[in-house]
Write a protein that holds these residues in place. Structure first.
Motif, mmCIF file in Angstrom:
data_model
loop_
_atom_site.group_PDB
_atom_site.id
_atom_site.type_symbol
_atom_site.label_atom_id
_atom_site.label_comp_id
_atom_site.label_asym_id
_atom_site.label_seq_id
_atom_site.Cartn_x
_atom_site.Cartn_y
_atom_site.Cartn_z
ATOM 1 N N GLY A 1 0.698 -1.302 0.067
ATOM 2 C CA GLY A 1 -0.113 0.042 -0.240
ATOM 3 C C GLY A 1 0.865 1.237 -0.209
ATOM 4 N N GLY A 2 0.194 2.513 -0.005
ATOM 5 C CA GLY A 2 0.907 3.624 -0.013
ATOM 6 C C GLY A 2 0.504 4.441 -1.144
ATOM 7 N N ALA A 3 1.448 5.278 -1.186
ATOM 8 C CA ALA A 3 1.061 6.401 -2.530
ATOM 9 C C ALA A 3 2.490 6.303 -3.270
ATOM 10 C CB ALA A 3 0.623 7.301 -1.909
ATOM 11 N N VAL A 4 2.572 6.680 -4.631
ATOM 12 C CA VAL A 4 3.184 6.929 -5.132
ATOM 13 C C VAL A 4 3.238 8.696 -5.900
ATOM 14 C CG1 VAL A 4 3.168 6.500 -7.070
ATOM 15 C CG2 VAL A 4 5.317 7.555 -7.222
ATOM 16 N N PHE A 5 3.836 10.139 -5.633
ATOM 17 C CA PHE A 5 3.433 11.381 -5.824
ATOM 18 C C PHE A 5 4.226 11.954 -7.388
ATOM 19 C CE2 PHE A 5 2.395 10.896 -1.959
ATOM 20 C CZ PHE A 5 1.616 11.930 -1.260
ATOM 21 N N THR B 1 -7.057 1.367 -6.181
ATOM 22 C CA THR B 1 -6.569 2.284 -6.921
ATOM 23 C C THR B 1 -7.003 3.509 -6.881
ATOM 24 O OG1 THR B 1 -6.728 2.687 -8.980
ATOM 25 C CG2 THR B 1 -4.323 1.496 -7.957
ATOM 26 N N GLU B 2 -6.576 4.497 -5.926
ATOM 27 C CA GLU B 2 -7.176 6.305 -6.268
ATOM 28 C C GLU B 2 -6.418 7.057 -6.458
ATOM 29 O OE1 GLU B 2 -9.704 8.632 -3.082
ATOM 30 O OE2 GLU B 2 -8.871 6.455 -2.974
ATOM 31 N N VAL B 3 -6.517 8.218 -7.556
ATOM 32 C CA VAL B 3 -6.013 9.432 -7.893
ATOM 33 C C VAL B 3 -6.217 10.258 -6.876
ATOM 34 C CG1 VAL B 3 -5.130 11.183 -9.140
ATOM 35 C CG2 VAL B 3 -5.008 8.455 -10.059
ATOM 36 N N MET C 1 -2.480 6.181 -5.228
ATOM 37 C CA MET C 1 -2.441 5.195 -3.765
ATOM 38 C C MET C 1 -2.745 3.879 -4.488
ATOM 39 S SD MET C 1 -4.312 7.985 -1.662
ATOM 40 C CE MET C 1 -3.819 6.735 0.355
ATOM 41 N N VAL C 2 -2.078 3.254 -3.694
ATOM 42 C CA VAL C 2 -2.551 1.363 -3.844
ATOM 43 C C VAL C 2 -2.979 0.760 -2.788
ATOM 44 C CG1 VAL C 2 -1.279 2.331 -6.127
ATOM 45 C CG2 VAL C 2 -0.104 1.166 -3.757
ATOM 46 N N CYS C 3 -3.618 0.013 -2.959
ATOM 47 C CA CYS C 3 -3.464 -1.613 -2.311
ATOM 48 C C CYS C 3 -3.986 -2.488 -3.004
ATOM 49 C CB CYS C 3 -4.864 -0.597 -1.207
ATOM 50 S SG CYS C 3 -5.411 -2.500 -0.050
ATOM 51 N N TYR C 4 -2.378 -2.873 -2.035
ATOM 52 C CA TYR C 4 -2.412 -4.737 -3.526
ATOM 53 C C TYR C 4 -3.104 -5.598 -2.372
ATOM 54 C CZ TYR C 4 -1.076 -8.664 -6.007
ATOM 55 O OH TYR C 4 -1.397 -10.000 -6.891
ATOM 56 N N THR C 5 -3.876 -6.422 -2.203
ATOM 57 C CA THR C 5 -4.096 -7.728 -1.215
ATOM 58 C C THR C 5 -3.887 -9.240 -2.529
ATOM 59 O OG1 THR C 5 -5.552 -8.237 0.179
ATOM 60 C CG2 THR C 5 -6.485 -7.541 -1.909
ATOM 61 N N GLY C 6 -2.554 -9.666 -2.042
ATOM 62 C CA GLY C 6 -2.457 -10.679 -2.437
ATOM 63 C C GLY C 6 -0.729 -11.034 -1.950
ATOM 64 N N ASP C 7 -0.481 -11.938 -3.115
ATOM 65 C CA ASP C 7 0.877 -12.115 -2.762
ATOM 66 C C ASP C 7 1.982 -10.388 -2.654
ATOM 67 O OD1 ASP C 7 3.589 -14.600 -2.729
ATOM 68 O OD2 ASP C 7 3.920 -13.104 -4.107
ATOM 69 N N ILE C 8 3.083 -10.487 -2.006
ATOM 70 C CA ILE C 8 3.829 -9.015 -2.214
ATOM 71 C C ILE C 8 4.282 -8.762 -3.507
ATOM 72 C CG2 ILE C 8 5.319 -7.674 -0.907
ATOM 73 C CD1 ILE C 8 2.617 -7.765 0.183
ATOM 74 N N VAL D 1 2.316 -3.360 -8.987
ATOM 75 C CA VAL D 1 2.216 -1.962 -8.996
ATOM 76 C C VAL D 1 2.777 -1.366 -9.854
ATOM 77 C CG1 VAL D 1 2.481 -0.474 -7.620
ATOM 78 C CG2 VAL D 1 0.821 -2.751 -7.143
ATOM 79 N N ALA D 2 4.603 -1.969 -10.371
ATOM 80 C CA ALA D 2 5.255 -1.585 -10.943
ATOM 81 C C ALA D 2 5.062 -0.199 -12.182
ATOM 82 C CB ALA D 2 6.564 -2.272 -11.483
ATOM 83 N N PRO D 3 5.135 -0.643 -12.644
ATOM 84 C CA PRO D 3 3.964 0.502 -14.079
ATOM 85 C C PRO D 3 3.566 1.913 -13.261
ATOM 86 C CG PRO D 3 3.162 -1.487 -14.831
ATOM 87 C CD PRO D 3 3.838 -1.570 -13.372
ATOM 88 N N LEU D 4 2.853 1.832 -12.083
ATOM 89 C CA LEU D 4 1.951 2.955 -11.995
ATOM 90 C C LEU D 4 3.290 3.644 -11.037
ATOM 91 C CD1 LEU D 4 -0.952 1.701 -10.441
ATOM 92 C CD2 LEU D 4 -0.550 2.547 -12.276
ATOM 93 N N ARG D 5 4.193 3.531 -11.049
ATOM 94 C CA ARG D 5 5.565 3.935 -10.037
ATOM 95 C C ARG D 5 6.325 4.649 -10.982
ATOM 96 N NH1 ARG D 5 7.031 -0.384 -5.332
ATOM 97 N NH2 ARG D 5 8.039 1.268 -3.893
ATOM 98 N N GLN D 6 6.326 3.995 -12.142
ATOM 99 C CA GLN D 6 7.412 4.354 -13.687
ATOM 100 C C GLN D 6 6.292 5.624 -14.316
ATOM 101 O OE1 GLN D 6 8.308 1.204 -14.803
ATOM 102 N NE2 GLN D 6 9.000 0.822 -13.128
#
Length: 497
Positions: free
Chosen positions: A240-244, A270-272, A296-303, A310-315
């Motif tokens: 979870g968390g957020a990238v700005f 997710t939420e923007v 903002m992301v919340c992934y529930t499953g294997d980390i 989630v990687a593409p959303l951080r790039q």
């Protein structure tokens, strides 16, 4: 805004409608003997004007609604709720119900009437083997998450920790795990409630099943919920968390975000947020106060799988801050702590969307850029997943097919110019109207004419039938109101602010 300290009763005589107005002081006198009886029959606390706690207890989260009820009943149990409902009905008092007090429309208070405060009803019973729980409506979602965390369990819910269980669990619940586990109401198994005639009922798939259908999305129109039975799901550690990102390339980032989020596995919700960068230590000083996009992301499953998803959303650009990491689900609420601050004025509008077209994203970005200020917060959610796989007529929440939602808010201390803040919210709202379709009852402000945007005609007709059966006089009208077909006598709305 001016405060009107009066209550208005409407009745018919000789075929004509008459209006009778009384002040709270007169009301207090009228109710004095009945209030003394009420105080002696409840286990909880009766708070009247002049009580040391009255000033604090009369206030709600949205400070716009600065009201003075004649009495506040802090219920100790379901029997207190029943007693208070009977009292309000017999005295023909305006009645408000408060769980967490987060109603955007200020429905948890009124002028000159009765407030039933459920905040002391906080019992929570957990069955970690069967993954079930019984929740009382005074619990907040932060408290629920904290209590479930040691068991590795959770219940998808709202964004803000201080939101009450009661309001959200009757409206829908579009939470951090909406794509993985659906709406919060999709986990609901039974509701215990007090109806307008003072009955204590249980509604489930097997008991009062039509009422159970209406309670899942119909809000507080049919009674006061005193307990909820729910199925829990996996919680524990999430990614979870957020990238700005800087908002200089907002349109491109949002187009890519909506495409990636819609195509992601259900485990990712997710939420923007479009807003000025907060004055937080993780934001570089030269970027604080500048327009940013926070994903903002919340992934529930294997980390490890979540890291790849989630990687593409951080790039999408060069981040100015990246706070995405494994964390307890309950820690997600820390990212929305600003939403807990009580007493601010809030000017909000929300809309559902079937798709995210380039034109819609362009209108969103252009309109937000034209009004953005320290008071601006606009959120965009990509929906779908488990929420969309429930039949649209299975519950009173009908907008299962919508792919997204936008909430536009301007909030500030009461000293700020309300007209200007509202105009900024309305400007973004109107720019998006050509692309919108439907509204979420949990995010409606004081805009009763939009109730038909919440419920399609067939859904609304079923809700009216339930209202006619369980609350024909519209005792429970301080809500996003489903009006009964025939109202023999009702209290007209007192002006709240």
């Amino acid at each position: 805004m001016t405060q009107q300290h009066q209550d208005t009763a409407q009745y018919e005589q000789n075929g004509q409608t008459h209006v009778q107005t009384t002040s709270p002081q007169e009301k207090q006198h009228d109710y004095k003997e009945a209030i003394e009886i009420l105080a002696s029959t409840i286990r909880g606390e009766l708070i009247l004007p002049g009580h040391p706690a009255y000033e604090a207890e009369r206030k709600v989260w949205n400070g716009t609604y600065d009201c003075y009820p004649a009495a506040i009943v802090r219920c100790a149990d379901a029997e207190d709720v029943r007693t208070a409902v009977n009292f309000a009905r017999e005295q023909a008092m305006t009645l408000s119900v408060r769980s967490g007090g987060h109603s955007a429309a200020g429905h948890g208070t009124n002028n000159g009437g009765l407030v039933i405060d459920l905040s002391n009803l906080k019992t929570m019973t957990i069955d970690p083997i069967r993954h079930t729980a019984r929740l009382e409506p005074g619990l907040t979602w932060g408290e629920v998450a904290e209590k479930l965390q040691p068991y590795g369990l959770a219940l998808t819910a709202g964004d803000v920790a201080s939101v009450g269980v009661g309001g959200l669990l009757l409206g829908g619940g579009i939470g951090w795990m909406v794509r993985a586990y659906g709406l919060t109401i999709d986990r609901l198994q039974a509701v215990e409630l007090v109806t307008a005639d003072g009955q204590l009922l249980r509604a489930s798939a097997d008991e009062n099943s039509e009422l159970f259908w209406g309670l899942r999305g119909g809000g507080g129109n049919f009674g006061i919920a005193t307990a909820f039975e729910v199925n829990l799901h996996r919680g524990g550690t999430v990614l979870g968390g957020a990238v700005f990102y800087e908002a200089t390339e907002a349109e491109r980032i949002l187009r890519e975000y909506t495409r990636l989020a819609a195509a992601a596995p259900d485990e990712l919700s997710t939420e923007v947020l479009l807003m000025p960068a907060p004055p937080a230590p993780f934001i570089p000083p030269d970027k604080q106060g500048t327009p940013v996009i926070a994903i903002m992301v919340c992934y529930t499953g294997d980390i490890s799988e979540g890291e790849q998803v989630v990687a593409p959303l951080r790039q999408l650009a060069t981040p100015i801050a990246d706070l995405i990491a494994p964390m307890p689900y309950s820690a997600m609420f820390a990212f929305t702590a600003a939403g807990e601050i009580p007493g601010f004025q809030h000017h909000s509008r929300s809309q559902f969307f079937e798709t995210f077209s380039d034109e819609m994203i362009h209108s969103l970005v252009e309109s937000v850029q034209s009004v953005i200020s320290p008071e601006t917060l606009v959120t965009l959610r990509v929906l779908g997943g488990a929420m969309s796989r429930v039949a649209p007529d299975a519950t009173a929440f009908a907008h299962r097919d919508k792919q997204g939602m936008v909430l536009i808010t301007h909030f500030a201390p009461l000293s700020a110019d309300a007209a200007s803040l509202d105009a900024c919210t309305q400007r973004v709202f109107r720019a998006l109207l050509p692309y919108a379709n439907g509204a979420y009852v949990g995010f409606l402000a004081d805009e009763g004419e939009r109730i038909r945007d919440v419920y399609p005609p067939a859904t609304y007709a079923r809700l009216v039938a339930l209202k006619n059966q369980y609350d024909p006089t519209n005792l429970f009208h301080r809500n996003q109101n489903i009006q009964p077909t025939v109202v023999p006598m009702t209290l007209a709305e007192p002006v709240s602010s």
